[in-house]
Scaffold this motif. Sequence first.
Motif, PDB file in Angstrom:
ATOM      1  N   SER A 143       1.093   4.583   8.364  1.00 41.67           N
ATOM      2  CA  SER A 143       0.134   3.588   8.731  1.00 41.67           C
ATOM      3  C   SER A 143       1.104   2.729  10.151  1.00 41.67           C
ATOM      4  O   SER A 143       2.224   2.878  10.360  1.00 41.67           O
ATOM      5  CB  SER A 143       0.155   2.234   8.008  1.00 41.67           C
ATOM      6  OG  SER A 143      -0.540   2.446   6.670  1.00 41.67           O
ATOM      7  N   PHE A 199      -2.674  -0.502  10.035  1.00 42.70           N
ATOM      8  CA  PHE A 199      -3.992   0.064  10.120  1.00 42.70           C
ATOM      9  C   PHE A 199      -3.682   1.582   9.806  1.00 42.70           C
ATOM     10  O   PHE A 199      -2.825   2.265  10.159  1.00 42.70           O
ATOM     11  CB  PHE A 199      -4.204   0.281  11.729  1.00 42.70           C
ATOM     12  CG  PHE A 199      -5.513   0.850  11.872  1.00 42.70           C
ATOM     13  CD1 PHE A 199      -5.549   2.303  12.046  1.00 42.70           C
ATOM     14  CD2 PHE A 199      -6.667   0.400  11.901  1.00 42.70           C
ATOM     15  CE1 PHE A 199      -6.972   2.924  12.354  1.00 42.70           C
ATOM     16  CE2 PHE A 199      -8.198   0.892  11.970  1.00 42.70           C
ATOM     17  CZ  PHE A 199      -8.129   2.288  12.213  1.00 42.70           C
ATOM     18  N   TRP A 200      -4.597   1.840   8.817  1.00 47.65           N
ATOM     19  CA  TRP A 200      -4.745   3.299   8.331  1.00 47.65           C
ATOM     20  C   TRP A 200      -6.268   3.500   7.872  1.00 47.65           C
ATOM     21  O   TRP A 200      -6.709   2.783   6.931  1.00 47.65           O
ATOM     22  CB  TRP A 200      -3.820   3.577   7.165  1.00 47.65           C
ATOM     23  CG  TRP A 200      -3.918   4.945   6.801  1.00 47.65           C
ATOM     24  CD1 TRP A 200      -4.750   5.244   5.514  1.00 47.65           C
ATOM     25  CD2 TRP A 200      -3.837   6.155   7.219  1.00 47.65           C
ATOM     26  NE1 TRP A 200      -4.922   6.971   5.343  1.00 47.65           N
ATOM     27  CE2 TRP A 200      -4.356   7.224   6.412  1.00 47.65           C
ATOM     28  CE3 TRP A 200      -3.349   6.584   8.233  1.00 47.65           C
ATOM     29  CZ2 TRP A 200      -4.200   8.467   6.670  1.00 47.65           C
ATOM     30  CZ3 TRP A 200      -3.104   7.888   8.647  1.00 47.65           C
ATOM     31  CH2 TRP A 200      -3.575   8.948   7.871  1.00 47.65           C
ATOM     32  N   GLU A 201      -6.977   3.945   8.650  1.00 45.09           N
ATOM     33  CA  GLU A 201      -8.442   4.249   8.260  1.00 45.09           C
ATOM     34  C   GLU A 201      -9.234   2.705   8.621  1.00 45.09           C
ATOM     35  O   GLU A 201     -10.452   2.597   8.851  1.00 45.09           O
ATOM     36  CB  GLU A 201      -8.843   4.867   6.705  1.00 45.09           C
ATOM     37  CG  GLU A 201      -8.026   6.070   6.681  1.00 45.09           C
ATOM     38  CD  GLU A 201      -8.717   6.832   5.587  1.00 45.09           C
ATOM     39  OE1 GLU A 201      -9.304   6.031   4.599  1.00 45.09           O
ATOM     40  OE2 GLU A 201      -8.621   7.853   5.520  1.00 45.09           O
ATOM     41  N   ARG A 202      -8.497   1.741   8.374  1.00 46.37           N
ATOM     42  CA  ARG A 202      -9.101   0.312   8.611  1.00 46.37           C
ATOM     43  C   ARG A 202      -7.941  -0.645   8.844  1.00 46.37           C
ATOM     44  O   ARG A 202      -6.759  -0.353   8.370  1.00 46.37           O
ATOM     45  CB  ARG A 202     -10.262   0.055   7.470  1.00 46.37           C
ATOM     46  CG  ARG A 202      -9.364  -0.616   6.422  1.00 46.37           C
ATOM     47  CD  ARG A 202     -10.231  -1.166   5.387  1.00 46.37           C
ATOM     48  NE  ARG A 202      -9.995  -1.939   4.288  1.00 46.37           N
ATOM     49  CZ  ARG A 202      -9.227  -3.134   4.114  1.00 46.37           C
ATOM     50  NH1 ARG A 202      -9.266  -3.733   5.285  1.00 46.37           N
ATOM     51  NH2 ARG A 202      -8.823  -3.524   2.880  1.00 46.37           N
ATOM     52  N   PRO A 203      -8.141  -1.695   9.434  1.00 48.01           N
ATOM     53  CA  PRO A 203      -7.238  -2.680   9.762  1.00 48.01           C
ATOM     54  C   PRO A 203      -7.080  -3.613   8.306  1.00 48.01           C
ATOM     55  O   PRO A 203      -7.820  -3.787   7.440  1.00 48.01           O
ATOM     56  CB  PRO A 203      -7.705  -3.510  10.912  1.00 48.01           C
ATOM     57  CG  PRO A 203      -9.053  -3.545  10.693  1.00 48.01           C
ATOM     58  CD  PRO A 203      -9.524  -2.252  10.029  1.00 48.01           C
ATOM     59  N   TYR A 204      -5.599  -3.995   8.325  1.00 45.08           N
ATOM     60  CA  TYR A 204      -5.363  -4.870   7.220  1.00 45.08           C
ATOM     61  C   TYR A 204      -4.508  -6.120   7.853  1.00 45.08           C
ATOM     62  O   TYR A 204      -3.857  -5.781   8.752  1.00 45.08           O
ATOM     63  CB  TYR A 204      -4.320  -4.189   6.213  1.00 45.08           C
ATOM     64  CG  TYR A 204      -5.007  -3.037   5.452  1.00 45.08           C
ATOM     65  CD1 TYR A 204      -5.087  -1.592   6.107  1.00 45.08           C
ATOM     66  CD2 TYR A 204      -5.460  -3.135   4.079  1.00 45.08           C
ATOM     67  CE1 TYR A 204      -5.538  -0.824   5.294  1.00 45.08           C
ATOM     68  CE2 TYR A 204      -6.279  -2.371   3.375  1.00 45.08           C
ATOM     69  CZ  TYR A 204      -6.215  -1.148   3.967  1.00 45.08           C
ATOM     70  OH  TYR A 204      -6.652   0.138   3.450  1.00 45.08           O
ATOM     71  N   TRP A 205      -4.665  -7.354   7.386  1.00 40.58           N
ATOM     72  CA  TRP A 205      -4.060  -8.347   7.895  1.00 40.58           C
ATOM     73  C   TRP A 205      -3.159  -9.066   6.790  1.00 40.58           C
ATOM     74  O   TRP A 205      -3.817  -9.369   5.775  1.00 40.58           O
ATOM     75  CB  TRP A 205      -5.008  -9.516   8.400  1.00 40.58           C
ATOM     76  CG  TRP A 205      -5.598  -8.890   9.907  1.00 40.58           C
ATOM     77  CD1 TRP A 205      -6.882  -8.407  10.038  1.00 40.58           C
ATOM     78  CD2 TRP A 205      -5.027  -9.080  11.053  1.00 40.58           C
ATOM     79  NE1 TRP A 205      -7.087  -8.022  11.286  1.00 40.58           N
ATOM     80  CE2 TRP A 205      -5.886  -8.627  12.006  1.00 40.58           C
ATOM     81  CE3 TRP A 205      -3.985  -9.662  11.617  1.00 40.58           C
ATOM     82  CZ2 TRP A 205      -5.782  -8.390  13.338  1.00 40.58           C
ATOM     83  CZ3 TRP A 205      -3.772  -9.598  12.918  1.00 40.58           C
ATOM     84  CH2 TRP A 205      -4.561  -8.927  14.024  1.00 40.58           C
ATOM     85  N   TYR A 218       0.252  -6.918  10.571  1.00 39.13           N
ATOM     86  CA  TYR A 218      -1.030  -6.055  10.709  1.00 39.13           C
ATOM     87  C   TYR A 218      -0.741  -4.664  10.567  1.00 39.13           C
ATOM     88  O   TYR A 218       0.371  -4.158  11.047  1.00 39.13           O
ATOM     89  CB  TYR A 218      -1.591  -6.281  12.164  1.00 39.13           C
ATOM     90  CG  TYR A 218      -2.607  -5.454  12.341  1.00 39.13           C
ATOM     91  CD1 TYR A 218      -2.311  -4.233  13.060  1.00 39.13           C
ATOM     92  CD2 TYR A 218      -3.980  -5.744  12.312  1.00 39.13           C
ATOM     93  CE1 TYR A 218      -3.310  -3.224  13.339  1.00 39.13           C
ATOM     94  CE2 TYR A 218      -5.175  -4.792  12.759  1.00 39.13           C
ATOM     95  CZ  TYR A 218      -4.727  -3.607  13.233  1.00 39.13           C
ATOM     96  OH  TYR A 218      -5.604  -2.867  13.562  1.00 39.13           O
ATOM     97  N   LYS A 274       0.733  -1.228   0.079  1.00 40.98           N
ATOM     98  CA  LYS A 274       0.111   0.082  -0.078  1.00 40.98           C
ATOM     99  C   LYS A 274       0.871   1.277   0.037  1.00 40.98           C
ATOM    100  O   LYS A 274       1.884   1.330   0.563  1.00 40.98           O
ATOM    101  CB  LYS A 274      -1.014   0.097   1.275  1.00 40.98           C
ATOM    102  CG  LYS A 274      -1.660  -1.367   1.528  1.00 40.98           C
ATOM    103  CD  LYS A 274      -2.706  -1.075   2.575  1.00 40.98           C
ATOM    104  CE  LYS A 274      -2.328  -0.764   3.880  1.00 40.98           C
ATOM    105  NZ  LYS A 274      -1.356  -1.718   4.321  1.00 40.98           N
TER     106      LYS A 274
END
Length: 113
Positions: free
Chosen positions: A31, A97-103, A95, A25
């Motif tokens: 993040s 996180f920027w505005e929402r979590p990503y895994w 993990y 990203k």
Amino acid sequence: VQLQASGGGLVQTGGSLRLSCADSKNIFSRSGMAWYRQAPGNGRELVARITSSGSTVYADSVKGRFTISRDNAKNTVDLQMNSLKLEDTAVYYCYSFWERPYWGQGTQVTVSS
């Protein structure tokens, strides 16, 4: 795949491993990043996290043994794991996180005696 983890494997107690997570990203530098782990039969737990500015937090169980770091130029976050114990055996997840979590997809770490 937005988060690609690598570096897991089999190691003996007292050994070391380095996990790396590549983030595709273009918001990596903003993040918050972290490593979680999940052992069989257990829930997912935070291992370490690092903010966009480099502040870190560690689980008590890994303090002094693990080090999380990030390279904003390479969009990577690493977890250096030293003095590994049997109880560190788990699947480790990257993990962000920027505005929402990503895994990420997880990488297996197995510590043997």
